[in-house]
Every structure is written in C-alpha cells, then in structure tokens.
Design an enzyme around this catalytic site. Structure first.
Site, PDB file in Angstrom:
ATOM      1  N   ARG A 202       0.926  -1.536   0.380  1.00 45.37           N
ATOM      2  CA  ARG A 202       0.149  -0.102   0.124  1.00 45.37           C
ATOM      3  C   ARG A 202       0.866   1.361  -0.249  1.00 45.37           C
ATOM      4  O   ARG A 202       0.498   2.072   0.710  1.00 45.37           O
ATOM      5  CB  ARG A 202      -1.015  -0.274   1.249  1.00 45.37           C
ATOM      6  CG  ARG A 202      -2.293  -0.831   0.997  1.00 45.37           C
ATOM      7  CD  ARG A 202      -2.785  -0.797   0.295  1.00 45.37           C
ATOM      8  NE  ARG A 202      -4.248  -1.680   0.498  1.00 45.37           N
ATOM      9  CZ  ARG A 202      -4.184  -3.293   0.113  1.00 45.37           C
ATOM     10  NH1 ARG A 202      -3.666  -3.647  -0.602  1.00 45.37           N
ATOM     11  NH2 ARG A 202      -5.543  -3.556   0.251  1.00 45.37           N
TER      12      ARG A 202
ATOM     13  N   SER B 230     -10.372  -0.423   3.652  1.00 47.68           N
ATOM     14  CA  SER B 230      -9.619  -0.710   4.634  1.00 47.68           C
ATOM     15  C   SER B 230      -9.213   1.176   4.929  1.00 47.68           C
ATOM     16  O   SER B 230      -8.533   1.211   4.061  1.00 47.68           O
ATOM     17  CB  SER B 230      -8.532  -1.912   4.755  1.00 47.68           C
ATOM     18  OG  SER B 230      -8.252  -2.633   3.940  1.00 47.68           O
TER      19      SER B 230
ATOM     20  N   GLU C 170      -4.863   4.030   6.661  1.00 49.81           N
ATOM     21  CA  GLU C 170      -4.127   2.994   5.164  1.00 49.81           C
ATOM     22  C   GLU C 170      -4.919   4.292   3.611  1.00 49.81           C
ATOM     23  O   GLU C 170      -4.077   5.482   3.071  1.00 49.81           O
ATOM     24  CB  GLU C 170      -5.449   2.221   4.293  1.00 49.81           C
ATOM     25  CG  GLU C 170      -4.454   2.092   3.360  1.00 49.81           C
ATOM     26  CD  GLU C 170      -5.624   0.888   2.807  1.00 49.81           C
ATOM     27  OE1 GLU C 170      -6.586   1.515   1.649  1.00 49.81           O
ATOM     28  OE2 GLU C 170      -4.788  -0.124   2.034  1.00 49.81           O
TER      29      GLU C 170
HETATM   30  N1  EPU Z   1     -10.634 -10.756  10.518  1.00 51.33           N
HETATM   31  C1  EPU Z   1     -11.621 -11.072  11.654  1.00 51.33           C
HETATM   32  N2  EPU Z   1     -12.187  -9.732  11.565  1.00 51.33           N
HETATM   33  C2  EPU Z   1     -12.725  -8.849  11.053  1.00 51.33           C
HETATM   34  C3  EPU Z   1     -12.209  -8.385   9.666  1.00 51.33           C
HETATM   35  C4  EPU Z   1     -11.098 -10.213   9.477  1.00 51.33           C
HETATM   36  O1  EPU Z   1     -11.325 -11.876  12.007  1.00 51.33           O
HETATM   37  O2  EPU Z   1     -13.018  -8.127  11.070  1.00 51.33           O
HETATM   38  C5  EPU Z   1      -9.423 -11.919   9.667  1.00 51.33           C
HETATM   39  C6  EPU Z   1     -10.518 -12.998   8.461  1.00 51.33           C
HETATM   40  O3  EPU Z   1     -10.808 -13.769   9.929  1.00 51.33           O
HETATM   41  C7  EPU Z   1      -9.171 -13.182   8.112  1.00 51.33           C
HETATM   42  C8  EPU Z   1      -8.701 -11.822   8.033  1.00 51.33           C
HETATM   43  O4  EPU Z   1      -8.848 -10.953   9.120  1.00 51.33           O
HETATM   44  O5  EPU Z   1      -8.232 -14.417   9.008  1.00 51.33           O
HETATM   45  C9  EPU Z   1      -8.465 -11.354   6.654  1.00 51.33           C
HETATM   46  O6  EPU Z   1      -9.113 -10.354   6.548  1.00 51.33           O
HETATM   47  P1  EPU Z   1      -9.180 -10.702   4.794  1.00 51.33           P
HETATM   48  O7  EPU Z   1      -9.971 -11.059   3.903  1.00 51.33           O
HETATM   49  O8  EPU Z   1     -11.308  -9.513   4.932  1.00 51.33           O
HETATM   50  O9  EPU Z   1      -8.408  -9.442   4.610  1.00 51.33           O
HETATM   51  P2  EPU Z   1      -8.096  -7.457   4.905  1.00 51.33           P
HETATM   52  O10 EPU Z   1      -6.808  -8.800   5.698  1.00 51.33           O
HETATM   53  O11 EPU Z   1      -8.546  -7.262   6.223  1.00 51.33           O
HETATM   54  C10 EPU Z   1      -6.751  -6.745   3.174  1.00 51.33           C
HETATM   55  C11 EPU Z   1      -6.447  -6.057   2.162  1.00 51.33           C
HETATM   56  C12 EPU Z   1      -8.055  -5.494   1.721  1.00 51.33           C
HETATM   57  C13 EPU Z   1      -8.388  -6.665   0.556  1.00 51.33           C
HETATM   58  C14 EPU Z   1      -7.823  -7.819   1.573  1.00 51.33           C
HETATM   59  C15 EPU Z   1      -8.463  -8.683   0.477  1.00 51.33           C
HETATM   60  C16 EPU Z   1      -5.341  -4.278   3.362  1.00 51.33           C
HETATM   61  C17 EPU Z   1      -5.155  -3.077   5.117  1.00 51.33           C
HETATM   62  N3  EPU Z   1      -6.383  -4.104   3.368  1.00 51.33           N
HETATM   63  O12 EPU Z   1      -8.270  -7.111   3.862  1.00 51.33           O
HETATM   64  O13 EPU Z   1      -7.639  -4.399   1.069  1.00 51.33           O
HETATM   65  O14 EPU Z   1      -8.981  -6.577   0.355  1.00 51.33           O
HETATM   66  O15 EPU Z   1      -7.056  -7.697   2.255  1.00 51.33           O
HETATM   67  O16 EPU Z   1      -7.739  -9.151   0.124  1.00 51.33           O
HETATM   68  O17 EPU Z   1      -4.475  -5.157   3.244  1.00 51.33           O
HETATM   69  C18 EPU Z   1      -8.030  -2.096   1.014  1.00 51.33           C
HETATM   70  O18 EPU Z   1      -7.083  -1.647   1.313  1.00 51.33           O
HETATM   71  O19 EPU Z   1      -9.374  -1.168   0.865  1.00 51.33           O
HETATM   72  C19 EPU Z   1      -9.212  -3.148   1.051  1.00 51.33           C
HETATM   73  C20 EPU Z   1     -10.296  -3.062   1.265  1.00 51.33           C
END
Ligand code: EPU
Length: 339
Positions: A165, A239, A335
């Site tokens: 990012r 995010s 972010e």
């Molecule tokens: N999780 C939780 N609780 C929550 C949210 C997530 O426990 O409320 C856990 C999930 O269960 C999972 C892990 O966190 O084990 C990762 O969650 P998720 O797959 O939803 O992805 P993320 O790490 O929360 C990142 C990116 C997103 C992108 C997704 C999918 C960042 C800051 N965010 O989110 O990007 O869509 O992966 O690749 O890196 C963005 O940058 O605006 C964005 C939406």
C-alpha cells in the site's frame, strides 16, 4: 484552459461521503490541461490537491487548495508481446471498468483486483492489492506530469518504488506528480491465482487450468460484496488501516500471550498481522461513535452512518488505535490519505 469551478461541494467526490468544500476545482482531461492549470497566473501559485475517485481520502474539512480532478480518458491495447499484453488506461478511467474491459477483450490478469473502487490513476499511488495480487506485479510504466516543470515523465516499476500500500507518490514524490496514464502487463499464458483463502474453493471445483478468468472475477466480486460495504449505500474508504508488520522477536512474545492472533509469515522473517482481527478482538466490530462506525462484517472498514464529519471518523480511528495499542502494543497506521 479547462473549466474552473468555485466553492465546490466535495461530498459527492469522496466515497466516505464526508463534508468539505473546495475553493477552486479544475477538471483535467489531458497533459495539456494539467500544464494550463499549473501555468495559470493565479491558480498556478495555489497549493494543489489531486483527486481521483475519492475512494482513499479522508476529508477533515474544507480544502483551501486547487482541487485537480483527474478525468483523463482512454483504454487501449498498446502492444502484444510473446509473453504478455500491454494495456494503457487514462488515469481518470474507473479501475473496475478497466478490469471489465480487459476481460471482455480476452486479456485476463487483473481479475483478482476486481471491484476495487477508485480510478486507474490512484491505483499505483497506494499500490492497490487484493486476493493475492498487487498492482505492482502487473505494472509496466506510467506517464505523469511533473508539476514543478510541467514536463511529462515516464516512470517504470523500479522508479515507482512500490511497497505494501505504498509507492514513491506517497513518499519522496508526494505532491510532485500528476499521473495521467498507466500501462499494465498481462502475462501470457494466463494462470489463475487462487492462493488466497477466499478463492481456494475454486481450486477444489476442478483442475486449476479449467477455471476461467471470469469465474475468478465473479468470485472476487461476490466476496467483496459480502464483506465490504457499497460506498453508494454506506460511505467508506475500504480498509481504514494497513495490516501491521512486526519483527520475529515481537511476534514470538505476542503469540505466546495471544495464541489465536491471525498472522502471515513474510519472506524476510517478519510477520504481517490482520488488523481487522486485532480491531475485532478489542470489541469494536459493529460499534459506533457518533455518526462514525465500524463495519459489522469487516472491522478494518470504518463507515459513515450518515452525516459523519471527517473529525468524527478521525476520533473513532484514534480510539481504535488506542485500544489496539493498549492490548497488543501495536500502532495501526491509517491507509487513506488524510486532508
Ligand atoms: N478478520 C477478522 N475480523 C474482521 C476482519 C478480518 O477476524 O473483522 C480476519 C479474517 O478472518 C481473516 C483475516 O482477518 O483471517 C484477513 O481478512 P480479509 O481476508 O477480509 O482481509 P484483510 O487483511 O482484512 C486485506 C486488504 C483488503 C483486501 C483484502 C483481500 C489491507 C489493509 N486490506 O484486508 O484491501 O481487499 O485483504 O485481499 O491490506 C483496501 O485496501 O481498502 C482493501 C479493502
């Protein structure tokens, strides 16, 4: 000279739906429009605020600057190489529109990045990423007007200094360039990227090569629709925090105290943690503070419950950062770019 508007309401131009007005706004559709705006005797001296789709900005009030709204159009296949296609898109095109356009023309490779709000020009600034793919892996080069000189420059992948990012446009070159065109490389032959947990069920449905790019695209759109709020219904900027990266020593102390923590080992020995998990563990999921709230299906996303000010969102963000720091000794970093 492109048209200049005065005292413009920016609420429709940021996906958080936050209030704020621009004293001056100019829409640019070409490099020459950019040069005219910066050479203007009055506007040329004003501070500038470059706006794409407004999907990664946090407005904390009125903007006393020249808002340059990037609306450079165009989508084309510019080169066919033996091992890749090169497509070029104007910075003002919708990112998701570009992904759809490539798939409709049989040029797959961007489907994991489907349904990300915002414009093509904003994509390299924060090196958008999702479902196991980052823009930098598909990036060829970009054209940008250097605002100090008015000259058009072409930057390749190395010069953009992409990180998680992050890019030179958020660091050393912040405010120095206005990106007008982006070129992407789509590898041939196409191979599906199904490593991310949310996509792994596609693998089980059959042999990997039999998965079509449009199936990956559909799955990514379905997962995003299920987890992430539609900005047209509930204002948000995706995010709100980056997933934090910590060193192996800090990680081993932490996992001992918090064995359930969601973590991903990185190649250099560091660990990336899921900020959404940390925030949920602190009890914030679904909670509100005034008109700002934490999304009930993804705690990493802050939302505007209707009528929130940028200050209200910042106050909520600060309260979350404090809880996470108190429990995990980790500082979450926002972010979106805060103005
Ligand atoms: N999780 C939780 N609780 C929550 C949210 C997530 O426990 O409320 C856990 C999930 O269960 C999972 C892990 O966190 O084990 C990762 O969650 P998720 O797959 O939803 O992805 P993320 O790490 O929360 C990142 C990116 C997103 C992108 C997704 C999918 C960042 C800051 N965010 O989110 O990007 O869509 O992966 O690749 O890196 C963005 O940058 O605006 C964005 C939406």
């Amino acid at each position: 000279m492109p048209l200049i508007e005065n005292n413009v309401d920016l609420q429709p131009y940021n996906t958080f739906g936050l209030p704020g007005r621009a004293s001056r706004l100019v829409r640019v559709r070409s490099e020459d429009d950019v040069r005219s705006a910066i050479a203007h005797p009055e506007l040329g001296r004003m501070p500038r605020f470059i706006l794409g789709g407004g999907s990664n900005v946090m407005l904390t009030g009125d903007v006393d600057a020249l808002v340059v709204k990037v609306e450079v159009p165009g989508l084309k296949l510019v080169e066919t190489r033996e091992d890749e296609w090169i497509v070029e898109a104007g910075a003002g095109e919708s990112w998701h529109g570009l992904v759809e356009w490539t798939l409709a023309r049989g040029l797959p490779g961007l489907e994991n990045l489907a349904f990300i709000p915002g414009t093509v020009g904003a994509a390299p600034v924060q090196n958008i990423g999702a479902y196991g793919l980052e823009l930098s892996e598909r990036f060829e080069s970009l054209d940008a007007v250097e605002l100090a000189s008015g000259l058009t420059r072409t930057l390749d992948r190395e010069e953009c200094r992409f990180g998680y990012r992050d890019s030179i446009f958020k660091g050393d070159a912040a405010g120095s360039f206005l990106i007008t065109r982006v070129r992407l490389r789509l590898p041939r032959p196409w191979r599906p990227l199904l490593g991310y947990p949310d996509l792994s069920t596609l693998k089980e449905q059959g042999a990997t090569p039999s998965v079509a790019p449009t199936e990956v695209f559909d799955r990514v759109c379905t997962v995003r629709r299920a987890k992430l709020p539609d900005p047209a219904v509930l204002g948000n900027a995706g995010s709100f925090f980056k997933n934090p990266v910590i060193c192996a020593r800090q990680f081993s102390a932490l996992i001992e105290r918090e064995p359930a923590i969601v973590h991903y080992p990185l190649p250099g020995g560091d660990y990336k943690l899921a900020a959404g998990w940390l925030i949920e563990a602190c009890g914030w999921k679904g909670r509100n503070m005034g008109r700002a709230g934490v999304h009930d299906r993804q705690a990493l996303v802050l939302v505007n419950r209707g009528g929130a000010s940028g200050r209200a969102v910042m106050d909520l963000a600060a309260a979350i950062q404090q809880s996470v720091f108190e429990r995990f000794a980790i500082r979450l970093e926002p972010e979106p770019t805060v103005f």
